[in-house]
Design a protein around this motif. Sequence first.
Motif, PDB file in Angstrom:
ATOM      1  N   TRP A 176       0.846  -1.195   0.000  1.00  0.00           N
ATOM      2  CA  TRP A 176       0.000   0.000   0.000  1.00  0.00           C
ATOM      3  C   TRP A 176       0.879   1.241   0.000  1.00  0.00           C
ATOM      4  N   LEU A 177       0.526   2.191  -0.871  1.00  0.00           N
ATOM      5  CA  LEU A 177       1.249   3.460  -0.934  1.00  0.00           C
ATOM      6  C   LEU A 177       0.248   4.587  -0.953  1.00  0.00           C
ATOM      7  N   ASN A 178       0.330   5.470   0.031  1.00  0.00           N
ATOM      8  CA  ASN A 178      -0.560   6.616   0.134  1.00  0.00           C
ATOM      9  C   ASN A 178       0.125   7.829  -0.497  1.00  0.00           C
ATOM     10  N   ILE A 179      -0.476   8.396  -1.563  1.00  0.00           N
ATOM     11  CA  ILE A 179       0.128   9.541  -2.250  1.00  0.00           C
ATOM     12  C   ILE A 179      -0.834  10.721  -2.249  1.00  0.00           C
ATOM     13  N   ARG A 180      -0.296  11.932  -2.522  1.00  0.00           N
ATOM     14  CA  ARG A 180      -1.128  13.125  -2.573  1.00  0.00           C
ATOM     15  C   ARG A 180      -2.172  13.007  -3.679  1.00  0.00           C
ATOM     16  N   LYS A 181      -3.321  13.656  -3.478  1.00  0.00           N
ATOM     17  CA  LYS A 181      -4.418  13.558  -4.435  1.00  0.00           C
ATOM     18  C   LYS A 181      -4.035  14.129  -5.789  1.00  0.00           C
ATOM     19  N   ASP A 182      -3.274  15.229  -5.819  1.00  0.00           N
ATOM     20  CA  ASP A 182      -2.909  15.808  -7.111  1.00  0.00           C
ATOM     21  C   ASP A 182      -1.978  14.881  -7.892  1.00  0.00           C
ATOM     22  N   VAL A 183      -1.087  14.173  -7.183  1.00  0.00           N
ATOM     23  CA  VAL A 183      -0.213  13.208  -7.849  1.00  0.00           C
ATOM     24  C   VAL A 183      -1.034  12.038  -8.376  1.00  0.00           C
ATOM     25  N   PHE A 184      -1.993  11.566  -7.588  1.00  0.00           N
ATOM     26  CA  PHE A 184      -2.869  10.486  -8.039  1.00  0.00           C
ATOM     27  C   PHE A 184      -3.648  10.893  -9.278  1.00  0.00           C
ATOM     28  N   ASP A 185      -4.149  12.129  -9.303  1.00  0.00           N
ATOM     29  CA  ASP A 185      -4.913  12.600 -10.461  1.00  0.00           C
ATOM     30  C   ASP A 185      -4.058  12.596 -11.726  1.00  0.00           C
ATOM     31  N   LYS A 186      -2.796  13.003 -11.606  1.00  0.00           N
ATOM     32  CA  LYS A 186      -1.895  12.992 -12.764  1.00  0.00           C
ATOM     33  C   LYS A 186      -1.645  11.563 -13.244  1.00  0.00           C
ATOM     34  N   LEU A 187      -1.441  10.650 -12.283  1.00  0.00           N
ATOM     35  CA  LEU A 187      -1.206   9.263 -12.647  1.00  0.00           C
ATOM     36  C   LEU A 187      -2.439   8.647 -13.302  1.00  0.00           C
ATOM     37  N   GLN A 188      -3.608   8.976 -12.776  1.00  0.00           N
ATOM     38  CA  GLN A 188      -4.844   8.463 -13.373  1.00  0.00           C
ATOM     39  C   GLN A 188      -5.046   9.001 -14.789  1.00  0.00           C
ATOM     40  N   LYS A 189      -4.737  10.285 -14.998  1.00  0.00           N
ATOM     41  CA  LYS A 189      -4.848  10.882 -16.332  1.00  0.00           C
ATOM     42  C   LYS A 189      -3.886  10.196 -17.307  1.00  0.00           C
ATOM     43  N   TYR A 190      -2.658   9.971 -16.867  1.00  0.00           N
ATOM     44  CA  TYR A 190      -1.673   9.275 -17.700  1.00  0.00           C
ATOM     45  C   TYR A 190      -2.166   7.878 -18.054  1.00  0.00           C
ATOM     46  N   LYS A 191      -2.721   7.186 -17.087  1.00  0.00           N
ATOM     47  CA  LYS A 191      -3.220   5.825 -17.294  1.00  0.00           C
ATOM     48  C   LYS A 191      -4.339   5.799 -18.335  1.00  0.00           C
ATOM     49  N   MET A 192      -5.262   6.747 -18.245  1.00  0.00           N
ATOM     50  CA  MET A 192      -6.400   6.781 -19.166  1.00  0.00           C
ATOM     51  C   MET A 192      -5.964   7.178 -20.571  1.00  0.00           C
ATOM     52  N   GLN A 193      -5.096   8.192 -20.680  1.00  0.00           N
ATOM     53  CA  GLN A 193      -4.675   8.676 -21.997  1.00  0.00           C
ATOM     54  C   GLN A 193      -3.879   7.634 -22.765  1.00  0.00           C
ATOM     55  N   ASN A 194      -3.209   6.742 -22.050  1.00  0.00           N
ATOM     56  CA  ASN A 194      -2.393   5.732 -22.707  1.00  0.00           C
ATOM     57  C   ASN A 194      -3.063   4.367 -22.778  1.00  0.00           C
ATOM     58  N   GLY A 195      -4.329   4.322 -22.400  1.00  0.00           N
ATOM     59  CA  GLY A 195      -5.079   3.076 -22.494  1.00  0.00           C
ATOM     60  C   GLY A 195      -4.520   1.961 -21.633  1.00  0.00           C
ATOM     61  N   ILE A 196      -3.985   2.320 -20.489  1.00  0.00           N
ATOM     62  CA  ILE A 196      -3.377   1.339 -19.586  1.00  0.00           C
ATOM     63  C   ILE A 196      -4.449   0.795 -18.649  1.00  0.00           C
ATOM     64  N   THR A 197      -4.485  -0.506 -18.471  1.00  0.00           N
ATOM     65  CA  THR A 197      -5.571  -1.124 -17.712  1.00  0.00           C
ATOM     66  C   THR A 197      -5.269  -1.343 -16.233  1.00  0.00           C
ATOM     67  N   SER A 198      -4.014  -1.214 -15.819  1.00  0.00           N
ATOM     68  CA  SER A 198      -3.685  -1.457 -14.412  1.00  0.00           C
ATOM     69  C   SER A 198      -2.734  -0.381 -13.902  1.00  0.00           C
ATOM     70  N   TRP A 199      -2.788  -0.162 -12.592  1.00  0.00           N
ATOM     71  CA  TRP A 199      -1.883   0.803 -11.970  1.00  0.00           C
ATOM     72  C   TRP A 199      -0.450   0.298 -12.032  1.00  0.00           C
ATOM     73  N   GLU A 200      -0.250  -0.998 -11.917  1.00  0.00           N
ATOM     74  CA  GLU A 200       1.097  -1.553 -11.980  1.00  0.00           C
ATOM     75  C   GLU A 200       1.755  -1.237 -13.322  1.00  0.00           C
ATOM     76  N   GLN A 201       0.974  -1.415 -14.412  1.00  0.00           N
ATOM     77  CA  GLN A 201       1.527  -1.155 -15.737  1.00  0.00           C
ATOM     78  C   GLN A 201       1.836   0.323 -15.918  1.00  0.00           C
ATOM     79  N   ALA A 202       0.996   1.198 -15.370  1.00  0.00           N
ATOM     80  CA  ALA A 202       1.244   2.636 -15.471  1.00  0.00           C
ATOM     81  C   ALA A 202       2.560   2.997 -14.774  1.00  0.00           C
ATOM     82  N   LEU A 203       2.782   2.456 -13.602  1.00  0.00           N
ATOM     83  CA  LEU A 203       4.008   2.750 -12.872  1.00  0.00           C
ATOM     84  C   LEU A 203       5.223   2.134 -13.565  1.00  0.00           C
ATOM     85  N   GLU A 204       5.067   0.926 -14.087  1.00  0.00           N
ATOM     86  CA  GLU A 204       6.180   0.294 -14.784  1.00  0.00           C
ATOM     87  C   GLU A 204       6.568   1.090 -16.032  1.00  0.00           C
ATOM     88  N   ASN A 205       5.571   1.665 -16.720  1.00  0.00           N
ATOM     89  CA  ASN A 205       5.867   2.486 -17.891  1.00  0.00           C
ATOM     90  C   ASN A 205       6.657   3.740 -17.528  1.00  0.00           C
TER      91      ASN A 205
END
Length: 219
Positions: A176-205
Amino acid sequence: MPNLNFAVEDAEAVPYAVAPLLNLKIRVTNADPDEAIQSVMLRCQIQIETTRRQYSPDEQAKVFELFGEPERWGQTLKTLLWTHTNMAIAPFTGTTTIDMPVPCTFDFNVATTKYFDGIEAGEIPICLLLSGTVFYHDGEGLLQMAQISWEKEANYRLPISIWKQMMEMYYPNSAWLNIRKDVFDKLQKYKMQNGITSWEQALENLLPSENGNSAGGTN
């Protein structure tokens, strides 16, 4: 007047609780074996005595964020507060054994989680500081109340394997990793724009590959 003493006999992970839970099995003994205790409202502060064990080079590296360079540990290696817990003890005479529930967390923003995760093998020295109220009947049968001395404590060496077994039970191959909401929002946006289906894959990218380059993507 009751004079209670405490000793930790064992520890075990509790399966199927709402959140990670450890049970400490504690023997409670009254100095007067014939005095009937009606109940005890027990309070406990649990500390990790970090200075009472040796650390391998790998462990030193993993707890660097907590204590810094080993050369400075004479000033930085301090006792860590793990948690507080309360419980009621049922009536007993002489001695009894209780299960003390210790709630645990896998949040890596918490210092004790970082510490436990950084220990690879062996035992963790812990100290239980105990206080509370004892209810008992005096010689005339009247209900009395007494405080547990602030000097009461119990020491135990908790096998780190029990903590790791517990976390694997509740969060298999996870952290478990607790991060700031603004950082999470950026990561979620990156995940959606790149068609990534998992958080693990987004971080690995986003993390550097073995050759030192990031997989990259749209920001």
